[in-house]
Motif scaffolding. Structure first.
Motif, mmCIF file in Angstrom:
data_model
loop_
_atom_site.group_PDB
_atom_site.id
_atom_site.type_symbol
_atom_site.label_atom_id
_atom_site.label_comp_id
_atom_site.label_asym_id
_atom_site.label_seq_id
_atom_site.Cartn_x
_atom_site.Cartn_y
_atom_site.Cartn_z
ATOM 1 N N GLY A 299 -4.854 -9.853 -22.678
ATOM 2 C CA GLY A 299 -4.884 -11.647 -22.692
ATOM 3 C C GLY A 299 -6.407 -12.597 -21.974
ATOM 4 N N LYS A 300 -5.925 -12.913 -22.552
ATOM 5 C CA LYS A 300 -7.202 -14.551 -21.956
ATOM 6 C C LYS A 300 -6.500 -16.006 -21.606
ATOM 7 C CE LYS A 300 -10.367 -11.565 -20.228
ATOM 8 N NZ LYS A 300 -10.929 -10.989 -18.969
ATOM 9 N N VAL A 301 -7.574 -16.586 -21.079
ATOM 10 C CA VAL A 301 -7.066 -18.056 -20.957
ATOM 11 C C VAL A 301 -8.464 -18.936 -21.835
ATOM 12 C CG1 VAL A 301 -7.353 -20.203 -19.548
ATOM 13 C CG2 VAL A 301 -6.005 -18.485 -18.861
ATOM 14 N N VAL A 302 -8.061 -20.333 -22.736
ATOM 15 C CA VAL A 302 -8.246 -20.852 -23.011
ATOM 16 C C VAL A 302 -8.265 -22.504 -22.430
ATOM 17 C CG1 VAL A 302 -8.631 -22.229 -25.099
ATOM 18 C CG2 VAL A 302 -8.391 -19.727 -25.502
ATOM 19 N N ILE A 303 -9.447 -23.172 -21.983
ATOM 20 C CA ILE A 303 -8.843 -24.490 -21.798
ATOM 21 C C ILE A 303 -8.890 -25.543 -22.661
ATOM 22 C CG2 ILE A 303 -9.545 -26.194 -19.241
ATOM 23 C CD1 ILE A 303 -11.247 -23.690 -18.209
ATOM 24 N N MET A 304 -8.482 -26.696 -22.327
ATOM 25 C CA MET A 304 -8.634 -27.983 -23.949
ATOM 26 C C MET A 304 -8.433 -29.145 -23.109
ATOM 27 S SD MET A 304 -6.072 -26.156 -27.194
ATOM 28 C CE MET A 304 -4.926 -26.030 -26.674
ATOM 29 N N SER A 305 -10.083 -29.408 -22.552
ATOM 30 C CA SER A 305 -9.765 -30.981 -21.955
ATOM 31 C C SER A 305 -9.812 -31.886 -23.088
ATOM 32 C CB SER A 305 -11.066 -30.830 -21.394
ATOM 33 O OG SER A 305 -11.317 -32.677 -20.098
ATOM 34 N N VAL A 306 -9.193 -32.762 -23.225
ATOM 35 C CA VAL A 306 -8.130 -33.338 -23.670
ATOM 36 C C VAL A 306 -8.268 -35.120 -23.387
ATOM 37 C CG1 VAL A 306 -6.290 -33.969 -25.876
ATOM 38 C CG2 VAL A 306 -6.413 -32.045 -24.722
ATOM 39 N N SER A 307 -8.879 -35.761 -24.897
ATOM 40 C CA SER A 307 -9.433 -37.189 -24.025
ATOM 41 C C SER A 307 -8.088 -37.699 -24.844
ATOM 42 C CB SER A 307 -10.333 -37.692 -24.709
ATOM 43 O OG SER A 307 -10.418 -38.976 -25.026
ATOM 44 N N GLU A 308 -7.403 -38.858 -24.143
ATOM 45 C CA GLU A 308 -6.848 -39.834 -24.254
ATOM 46 C C GLU A 308 -7.001 -40.545 -25.780
ATOM 47 O OE1 GLU A 308 -4.965 -42.634 -21.486
ATOM 48 O OE2 GLU A 308 -4.354 -40.858 -20.193
ATOM 49 N N ALA A 309 -8.184 -41.200 -25.935
ATOM 50 C CA ALA A 309 -8.639 -41.930 -26.661
ATOM 51 C C ALA A 309 -8.772 -40.709 -28.523
ATOM 52 C CB ALA A 309 -10.026 -42.844 -26.999
ATOM 53 N N ALA A 310 -8.438 -39.657 -28.281
ATOM 54 C CA ALA A 310 -8.779 -38.377 -29.475
ATOM 55 C C ALA A 310 -7.294 -37.975 -29.512
ATOM 56 C CB ALA A 310 -9.737 -37.838 -28.958
ATOM 57 N N PHE A 311 -6.375 -37.570 -28.780
ATOM 58 C CA PHE A 311 -4.756 -37.436 -28.736
ATOM 59 C C PHE A 311 -4.024 -37.802 -28.179
ATOM 60 C CE2 PHE A 311 -1.790 -33.744 -28.362
ATOM 61 C CZ PHE A 311 -1.920 -33.221 -29.589
ATOM 62 N N GLU A 312 -2.834 -37.838 -28.510
ATOM 63 C CA GLU A 312 -1.897 -38.784 -28.151
ATOM 64 C C GLU A 312 -1.130 -38.649 -27.186
ATOM 65 O OE1 GLU A 312 -0.428 -40.997 -31.536
ATOM 66 O OE2 GLU A 312 -1.093 -42.251 -32.390
ATOM 67 N N ASN A 313 -0.822 -39.090 -26.141
ATOM 68 C CA ASN A 313 -0.117 -38.338 -25.084
ATOM 69 C C ASN A 313 -0.009 -37.005 -24.860
ATOM 70 O OD1 ASN A 313 1.685 -40.369 -25.073
ATOM 71 N ND2 ASN A 313 2.473 -40.284 -27.215
ATOM 72 N N ALA A 314 -0.835 -36.094 -24.659
ATOM 73 C CA ALA A 314 -1.809 -35.488 -24.262
ATOM 74 C C ALA A 314 -1.174 -34.199 -23.066
ATOM 75 C CB ALA A 314 -3.158 -34.991 -24.172
ATOM 76 N N GLU A 315 -0.522 -35.470 -22.259
ATOM 77 C CA GLU A 315 0.607 -35.185 -21.164
ATOM 78 C C GLU A 315 1.714 -34.522 -20.976
ATOM 79 O OE1 GLU A 315 0.913 -39.367 -20.989
ATOM 80 O OE2 GLU A 315 -0.830 -38.177 -21.280
ATOM 81 N N ASP A 316 1.746 -34.583 -22.361
ATOM 82 C CA ASP A 316 3.265 -34.160 -23.040
ATOM 83 C C ASP A 316 3.239 -33.370 -24.186
ATOM 84 O OD1 ASP A 316 4.309 -35.542 -21.054
ATOM 85 O OD2 ASP A 316 4.576 -37.622 -22.599
ATOM 86 N N ALA A 317 1.950 -32.749 -23.757
ATOM 87 C CA ALA A 317 2.112 -32.006 -25.239
ATOM 88 C C ALA A 317 2.580 -30.249 -24.875
ATOM 89 C CB ALA A 317 0.122 -31.291 -24.744
ATOM 90 N N GLU A 318 2.978 -30.222 -26.363
ATOM 91 C CA GLU A 318 3.636 -29.100 -27.003
ATOM 92 C C GLU A 318 2.234 -28.171 -27.180
ATOM 93 O OE1 GLU A 318 6.624 -31.023 -29.205
ATOM 94 O OE2 GLU A 318 8.274 -30.575 -27.637
ATOM 95 N N VAL A 319 2.692 -27.082 -27.202
ATOM 96 C CA VAL A 319 1.858 -25.453 -27.342
ATOM 97 C C VAL A 319 2.562 -24.488 -27.846
ATOM 98 C CG1 VAL A 319 0.154 -24.079 -26.302
ATOM 99 C CG2 VAL A 319 0.142 -26.250 -24.852
ATOM 100 N N TYR A 320 1.715 -24.268 -29.060
ATOM 101 C CA TYR A 320 2.433 -23.250 -29.862
ATOM 102 C C TYR A 320 1.488 -22.382 -29.890
ATOM 103 C CZ TYR A 320 5.490 -26.709 -31.033
ATOM 104 O OH TYR A 320 7.199 -27.453 -30.492
ATOM 105 N N VAL A 321 1.825 -21.046 -30.127
ATOM 106 C CA VAL A 321 0.476 -19.163 -30.398
ATOM 107 C C VAL A 321 1.349 -19.118 -31.507
ATOM 108 C CG1 VAL A 321 -0.170 -17.471 -29.362
ATOM 109 C CG2 VAL A 321 -0.357 -19.593 -28.096
ATOM 110 N N ASP A 322 0.657 -18.955 -32.560
ATOM 111 C CA ASP A 322 1.094 -18.094 -33.736
ATOM 112 C C ASP A 322 2.234 -18.645 -34.059
ATOM 113 O OD1 ASP A 322 -0.702 -16.685 -33.677
ATOM 114 O OD2 ASP A 322 0.141 -14.364 -32.622
ATOM 115 N N GLY A 323 2.987 -20.035 -33.844
ATOM 116 C CA GLY A 323 4.002 -20.194 -34.669
ATOM 117 C C GLY A 323 5.337 -20.564 -33.453
ATOM 118 N N GLU A 324 4.630 -19.562 -32.680
ATOM 119 C CA GLU A 324 6.022 -19.384 -31.249
ATOM 120 C C GLU A 324 5.708 -20.421 -30.226
ATOM 121 O OE1 GLU A 324 7.068 -16.245 -30.082
ATOM 122 O OE2 GLU A 324 7.555 -15.399 -32.790
ATOM 123 N N ALA A 325 6.698 -21.292 -29.943
ATOM 124 C CA ALA A 325 6.456 -22.074 -28.744
ATOM 125 C C ALA A 325 5.652 -21.377 -27.288
ATOM 126 C CB ALA A 325 7.493 -23.238 -28.580
#
Length: 412
Positions: A299-325
């Motif tokens: 396993g490894k880490v991927v960092i996503m830097s998300v602009s508010e202008a490009a993605f809504e409510n990133a601070e409350d984002a929900e993340v899925y891996v292979d369709g699972e939360a």
């Protein structure tokens, strides 16, 4: 003797010889001028001048005014082996040529005559990745006037400018960094290693320092910058021109959002690992999907830097891996533990010190090889499975639909 005829003959000979010399001088001068090429993107601007990248500016601030690269063997012969200590004099970088520009991508690739490759990324941190390409190399970062450099660890050094901007030089893999008496940073990278430059608007926060450590020790293998034209003065096209030769890439996918801002939304992908690829398959206002693939299973880490202008409510984002939360972590240690074949992948949301309003979503993926990662806006009432299709690509979309059907059956 006809002296006048002799003078005329000599004059003709001199003129005939002098003309090509002058022409050659003119050609050389023109060639020297054309070797300096300016690049200006949404966030980053610089010039390539003969053997160095000069005036590297991110969000209008310059911390490093000269970046040069040379093979270690040649650099040692130039400086007598005193690399990065007090012997800054004598170091001369190898010749550079611009292979691709910001005109067609969110990255610009610069080839060195020494065999190294530099990729400048037009994102909010102005990341530069120097790839050694099979031969040990030295990268020299000359601080701008008024800047100071200090060593943070064996593999990291920090440069602070007089206007408050900071930058970090990181060695990924085998190698080290040193700071000279003159305040310049020298990074030595072995054959399969990379040197990374990251710049910040101001002081780095604790989260960003932790990210740097993960990049240096190989835990974080890629970053994705989700950006919009509204973040800066000009737009950036995210088509990738470097994916074929395994360099850090940038990818953009069309969205169904008809706004002008959405049309100029982009995703810039920076790769720190040779065996990691990231393909962005959807980039919309509230949904972001990508396929992350590695040749190794750990396993490894991927960092996503998300602009508010490009993605809504990133601070409350929900993340899925292979369709699972994925589970939300409370610390970086939890994210890193997930990468050690944890039961589930985990993610951490942290604020960024970006010049624009943005959020860092740090995802610890528990194992590989190919994983579908999805990020959905948390501001839509939690409806992450319906509508947005968590996961990237058609395969994950099917998984998401099946999951939605099962959920509906249970609730019925």
């Amino acid at each position: 003797m006809n002296w006048k005829a002799l003078v005329v003959a000599v004059t003709l000979v001199v003129s005939a010889v002098g003309t090509p010399v002058a022409a050659a001088a003119t050609t050389n001068a023109a060639s020297g001028q054309s070797s300096a090429q300016a690049q200006s993107g949404t966030y980053v601007s610089f010039e390539t001048a003969d053997s160095a990248v000069v005036d590297y500016t991110v969000n209008g601030k310059t911390v490093v005014d000269r970046l040069s690269v040379q093979s270690t063997s040649e650099a040692k012969s130039q400086t007598g082996g005193e690399l990065g200590l007090s012997g800054d004099a004598g170091f001369s970088g190898a010749g550079l040529s611009l292979a691709s520009s910001f005109d067609a991508s969110t990255s610009a690739t610069i080839q060195s005559e020494s065999g190294a490759e530099l990729v400048a990324h037009d994102n909010d941190r102005g990341i530069v990745v120097v790839k050694a390409n099979g031969e040990s190399h030295v990268a020299r970062f000359n601080s701008s006037d008024g800047s100071e450099a200090e060593q943070a660890s064996e593999k990291r050094a920090v440069i602070t400018s007089d206007d408050g901007a900071t930058a970090t030089v990181i060695v990924v893999g085998d190698g080290n960094v040193t700071v000279s008496d003159g305040g310049n940073v020298t990074a030595m990278a072995e054959e399969n290693s990379r040197v990374v430059y990251r710049q910040y608007e101001g002081e780095r926060n604790d989260s960003e320092k932790q990210q740097e450590r993960m990049i240096a020790n190989g835990t974080a293998v890629a970053e994705v910058y989700v950006q919009a034209a509204g973040d800066a003065a000009s737009d950036a096209d995210a088509d990738d021109s470097d994916d074929s030769d395994s360099t850090p890439t940038a990818t953009d996918s069309p969205t169904e959002d008809s706004s002008e801002e959405a049309k100029e939304r982009s995703a810039d992908v920076v790769r720190y690992s040779e065996d990691t690829t990231v393909e962005v398959t959807e980039n919309a206002a509230g949904t972001f999907n990508a396929t992350v693939e590695r040749s190794q299973s750990e396993g490894k880490v991927v960092i996503m830097s998300v602009s508010e202008a490009a993605f809504e409510n990133a601070e409350d984002a929900e993340v899925y891996v292979d369709g699972e939360a994925a589970a939300e972590a409370s610390s970086y240690s939890e994210v890193q533990s997930a990468t050690n074949d944890g039961e589930t992948s985990k993610y951490l949301v942290r604020s960024s010190s970006s010049a624009q309003a943005s959020t860092d979503v740090v995802v610890g993926i528990n194992h590989f090889s190919a994983r579908e990662v999805s990020m959905q806006s948390g501001g839509d009432g939690g409806g992450a499975i319906s509508g947005g299709q968590p996961g990237f690509g058609a395969g994950v979309a099917v998984i998401a639909l099946v999951g939605a059907a099962l959920l509906a059956r249970r609730q019925a």
